[in-house]
Design a protein around this motif. Structure first.
Motif, PDB file in Angstrom:
ATOM      1  N   ILE A  12       9.171 -13.261   3.851  1.00 22.91           N
ATOM      2  CA  ILE A  12       9.280 -12.091   2.986  1.00 22.91           C
ATOM      3  C   ILE A  12       9.068 -10.834   3.819  1.00 22.91           C
ATOM      4  O   ILE A  12       8.039 -10.688   4.486  1.00 22.91           O
ATOM      5  CB  ILE A  12       8.247 -12.135   1.847  1.00 22.91           C
ATOM      6  N   ALA A  13      10.050  -9.933   3.775  1.00 30.34           N
ATOM      7  CA  ALA A  13       9.973  -8.676   4.521  1.00 30.34           C
ATOM      8  C   ALA A  13      10.074  -7.506   3.549  1.00 30.34           C
ATOM      9  O   ALA A  13      11.004  -7.457   2.739  1.00 30.34           O
ATOM     10  CB  ALA A  13      11.102  -8.593   5.544  1.00 30.34           C
ATOM     11  N   PRO A  14       9.135  -6.576   3.617  1.00 28.54           N
ATOM     12  CA  PRO A  14       9.250  -5.399   2.746  1.00 28.54           C
ATOM     13  C   PRO A  14      10.529  -4.620   3.001  1.00 28.54           C
ATOM     14  O   PRO A  14      11.182  -4.154   2.066  1.00 28.54           O
ATOM     15  CB  PRO A  14       8.009  -4.576   3.105  1.00 28.54           C
ATOM     16  N   HIS A  15      10.899  -4.484   4.287  1.00 29.05           N
ATOM     17  CA  HIS A  15      12.090  -3.724   4.689  1.00 29.05           C
ATOM     18  C   HIS A  15      12.849  -4.513   5.748  1.00 29.05           C
ATOM     19  O   HIS A  15      12.233  -5.289   6.495  1.00 29.05           O
ATOM     20  CB  HIS A  15      11.693  -2.366   5.272  1.00 29.05           C
ATOM     21  N   PRO A  16      14.156  -4.309   5.853  1.00 34.13           N
ATOM     22  CA  PRO A  16      14.894  -4.983   6.920  1.00 34.13           C
ATOM     23  C   PRO A  16      14.420  -4.523   8.286  1.00 34.13           C
ATOM     24  O   PRO A  16      14.301  -3.328   8.540  1.00 34.13           O
ATOM     25  CB  PRO A  16      16.353  -4.550   6.663  1.00 34.13           C
ATOM     26  N   ASP A 115      -1.573  -3.585   6.622  1.00 30.46           N
ATOM     27  CA  ASP A 115      -0.519  -2.748   7.194  1.00 30.46           C
ATOM     28  C   ASP A 115      -0.586  -1.336   6.615  1.00 30.46           C
ATOM     29  O   ASP A 115      -0.969  -1.133   5.460  1.00 30.46           O
ATOM     30  CB  ASP A 115       0.857  -3.338   6.908  1.00 30.46           C
ATOM     31  N   LEU A 116      -0.166  -0.367   7.422  1.00 33.80           N
ATOM     32  CA  LEU A 116      -0.250   1.028   7.001  1.00 33.80           C
ATOM     33  C   LEU A 116       0.648   1.336   5.809  1.00 33.80           C
ATOM     34  O   LEU A 116       0.261   2.057   4.892  1.00 33.80           O
ATOM     35  CB  LEU A 116       0.126   1.931   8.187  1.00 33.80           C
ATOM     36  N   HIS A 117       1.845   0.808   5.811  1.00 32.52           N
ATOM     37  CA  HIS A 117       2.828   1.130   4.778  1.00 32.52           C
ATOM     38  C   HIS A 117       2.421   0.513   3.445  1.00 32.52           C
ATOM     39  O   HIS A 117       2.146  -0.685   3.353  1.00 32.52           O
ATOM     40  CB  HIS A 117       4.201   0.609   5.199  1.00 32.52           C
ATOM     41  N   LEU A 118       2.407   1.325   2.386  1.00 28.15           N
ATOM     42  CA  LEU A 118       2.014   0.825   1.072  1.00 28.15           C
ATOM     43  C   LEU A 118       2.941  -0.265   0.570  1.00 28.15           C
ATOM     44  O   LEU A 118       2.501  -1.182  -0.149  1.00 28.15           O
ATOM     45  CB  LEU A 118       1.970   1.978   0.057  1.00 28.15           C
ATOM     46  N   ASP A 119       4.230  -0.197   0.914  1.00 27.87           N
ATOM     47  CA  ASP A 119       5.150  -1.267   0.515  1.00 27.87           C
ATOM     48  C   ASP A 119       4.670  -2.615   1.028  1.00 27.87           C
ATOM     49  O   ASP A 119       4.747  -3.624   0.322  1.00 27.87           O
ATOM     50  CB  ASP A 119       6.555  -0.997   1.068  1.00 27.87           C
ATOM     51  N   HIS A 120       4.159  -2.650   2.253  1.00 26.50           N
ATOM     52  CA  HIS A 120       3.667  -3.898   2.833  1.00 26.50           C
ATOM     53  C   HIS A 120       2.466  -4.425   2.040  1.00 26.50           C
ATOM     54  O   HIS A 120       2.358  -5.626   1.794  1.00 26.50           O
ATOM     55  CB  HIS A 120       3.256  -3.686   4.290  1.00 26.50           C
ATOM     56  N   GLN A 121       1.582  -3.525   1.664  1.00 22.19           N
ATOM     57  CA  GLN A 121       0.391  -3.935   0.924  1.00 22.19           C
ATOM     58  C   GLN A 121       0.747  -4.494  -0.445  1.00 22.19           C
ATOM     59  O   GLN A 121       0.199  -5.517  -0.880  1.00 22.19           O
ATOM     60  CB  GLN A 121      -0.552  -2.740   0.784  1.00 22.19           C
ATOM     61  N   VAL A 122       1.680  -3.827  -1.122  1.00 27.42           N
ATOM     62  CA  VAL A 122       2.112  -4.296  -2.444  1.00 27.42           C
ATOM     63  C   VAL A 122       2.791  -5.657  -2.334  1.00 27.42           C
ATOM     64  O   VAL A 122       2.538  -6.566  -3.134  1.00 27.42           O
ATOM     65  CB  VAL A 122       3.052  -3.260  -3.100  1.00 27.42           C
ATOM     66  N   VAL A 123       3.664  -5.812  -1.330  1.00 28.04           N
ATOM     67  CA  VAL A 123       4.378  -7.073  -1.155  1.00 28.04           C
ATOM     68  C   VAL A 123       3.410  -8.209  -0.853  1.00 28.04           C
ATOM     69  O   VAL A 123       3.565  -9.322  -1.372  1.00 28.04           O
ATOM     70  CB  VAL A 123       5.447  -6.939  -0.048  1.00 28.04           C
ATOM     71  N   PHE A 124       2.408  -7.962  -0.037  1.00 27.64           N
ATOM     72  CA  PHE A 124       1.410  -8.994   0.248  1.00 27.64           C
ATOM     73  C   PHE A 124       0.780  -9.506  -1.044  1.00 27.64           C
ATOM     74  O   PHE A 124       0.681 -10.723  -1.272  1.00 27.64           O
ATOM     75  CB  PHE A 124       0.328  -8.446   1.178  1.00 27.64           C
ATOM     76  N   ARG A 125       0.334  -8.589  -1.897  1.00 29.12           N
ATOM     77  CA  ARG A 125      -0.320  -8.992  -3.142  1.00 29.12           C
ATOM     78  C   ARG A 125       0.637  -9.766  -4.041  1.00 29.12           C
ATOM     79  O   ARG A 125       0.265 -10.780  -4.649  1.00 29.12           O
ATOM     80  CB  ARG A 125      -0.839  -7.747  -3.872  1.00 29.12           C
ATOM     81  N   SER A 126       1.884  -9.299  -4.121  1.00 29.38           N
ATOM     82  CA  SER A 126       2.851  -9.975  -4.982  1.00 29.38           C
ATOM     83  C   SER A 126       3.206 -11.356  -4.442  1.00 29.38           C
ATOM     84  O   SER A 126       3.470 -12.280  -5.223  1.00 29.38           O
ATOM     85  CB  SER A 126       4.111  -9.119  -5.130  1.00 29.38           C
ATOM     86  N   CYS A 127       3.222 -11.513  -3.124  1.00 28.71           N
ATOM     87  CA  CYS A 127       3.466 -12.830  -2.535  1.00 28.71           C
ATOM     88  C   CYS A 127       2.350 -13.806  -2.908  1.00 28.71           C
ATOM     89  O   CYS A 127       2.622 -14.982  -3.195  1.00 28.71           O
ATOM     90  CB  CYS A 127       3.581 -12.722  -1.016  1.00 28.71           C
ATOM     91  N   LEU A 128       1.118 -13.328  -2.901  1.00 24.50           N
ATOM     92  CA  LEU A 128       0.012 -14.193  -3.298  1.00 24.50           C
ATOM     93  C   LEU A 128       0.149 -14.631  -4.755  1.00 24.50           C
ATOM     94  O   LEU A 128      -0.156 -15.778  -5.099  1.00 24.50           O
ATOM     95  CB  LEU A 128      -1.326 -13.483  -3.083  1.00 24.50           C
ATOM     96  N   VAL A 129       0.609 -13.729  -5.594  1.00 23.90           N
ATOM     97  CA  VAL A 129       0.825 -14.087  -7.000  1.00 23.90           C
ATOM     98  C   VAL A 129       1.909 -15.157  -7.104  1.00 23.90           C
ATOM     99  O   VAL A 129       1.751 -16.171  -7.800  1.00 23.90           O
ATOM    100  CB  VAL A 129       1.209 -12.845  -7.822  1.00 23.90           C
ATOM    101  N   ALA A 130       3.027 -14.949  -6.381  1.00 21.67           N
ATOM    102  CA  ALA A 130       4.148 -15.890  -6.458  1.00 21.67           C
ATOM    103  C   ALA A 130       3.793 -17.248  -5.868  1.00 21.67           C
ATOM    104  O   ALA A 130       4.364 -18.264  -6.272  1.00 21.67           O
ATOM    105  CB  ALA A 130       5.357 -15.309  -5.737  1.00 21.67           C
TER     106      ALA A 130
END
Length: 226
Positions: A12-16, A115-130
């Motif tokens: 899972i990558a927040p951005h390409p 990670d500094l980027h908020l997108d990365h932080q949000v994606v991490f949390r959502s991955c844990l949920v999934a």
């Protein structure tokens, strides 16, 4: 199945380009060993912040890079880049959860919480949920990768620090990782910028030397079920 990690694999990558910077060598190794490796790109640039032509160009770059690494399939979730913190968290959860249900990965490689980027932080949390272990189909291995120019730019002593406890030997695949990143011409920067071939090689060499290998990528194991 691969010797390195159980498959199928979902990165899972927040951005390409995050996936290549973070674990491009591991992706190449896993694919070469016969694993089915899928990439989930969570966001895409949306106007007016991002020019549509630029977004299309980055997608083309990703396609070339992923082909070089041996990726089985790339999945674009299409959520707005640099704006995940403005979305309902349940919507981000649902997008990633849908992909996990379709792929049913045994292993997930995800961005790091600190990670500094908020997108990365949000994606991490959502991955844990999934990836919640609520059925026999849940991923049995969940690991966070480090992304140059994101993982090490947080506030030391305040943000979570990346302390790797898993190293994957990419000595035979480092050159391919760098070649794949060079396909992202819009993202490559001259050294000493971290998004440079020299910096990528330097980090891989350091991580490798940590475990007496020529090159490695480092991960934090979030959960592993054996």
């Amino acid at each position: 199945m691969t010797d390195a990690l159980p498959g199928p694999i979902l990165v899972i990558a927040p951005h390409p380009d995050d996936e290549v910077l973070g674990c491009g060598g591991t992706i190449a190794r896993l694919a070469a060993e016969g694993a089915s490796v899928h990439i989930g790109i969570v966001t895409s640039g949306k106007p007016p912040r991002f020019d549509p032509a630029q977004v299309a160009g980055v997608r083309a770059e990703a396609a070339r890079a992923h082909k070089m690494l041996g990726v089985a399939e790339t999945h674009w979730l299409g959520l707005p880049a640099a704006a995940l913190d403005q979305m309902a968290h349940g919507d981000v959860n649902a997008a990633i959860d849908d992909l996990v249900r379709r792929i049913r990965p045994a292993t997930m490689l995800i961005p790091f919480l600190g990670d500094l980027h908020l997108d990365h932080q949000v994606v991490f949390r959502s991955c844990l949920v999934a990836a919640r272990p609520r059925s026999a189909e849940a991923p049995i291995c969940l690991m966070a990768y480090e992304t140059l120019s994101e993982t090490n730019w947080g506030a030391a002593g305040i943000d979570p620090q990346f302390s790797p406890n898993c190293f994957i030997d990419i000595g035979d695949y480092l050159d391919r990782k760098i070649e794949a990143f060079l396909e992202f011409g819009s993202q490559v920067r001259p050294f000493p910028d971290e998004r440079s071939p020299e910096a990528i090689r330097a980090l891989a060499t350091l991580r490798g030397a940590t475990v007496y290998r020529r090159a490695a990528e480092a991960f934090c194991v979030v959960r592993e079920i054996r």
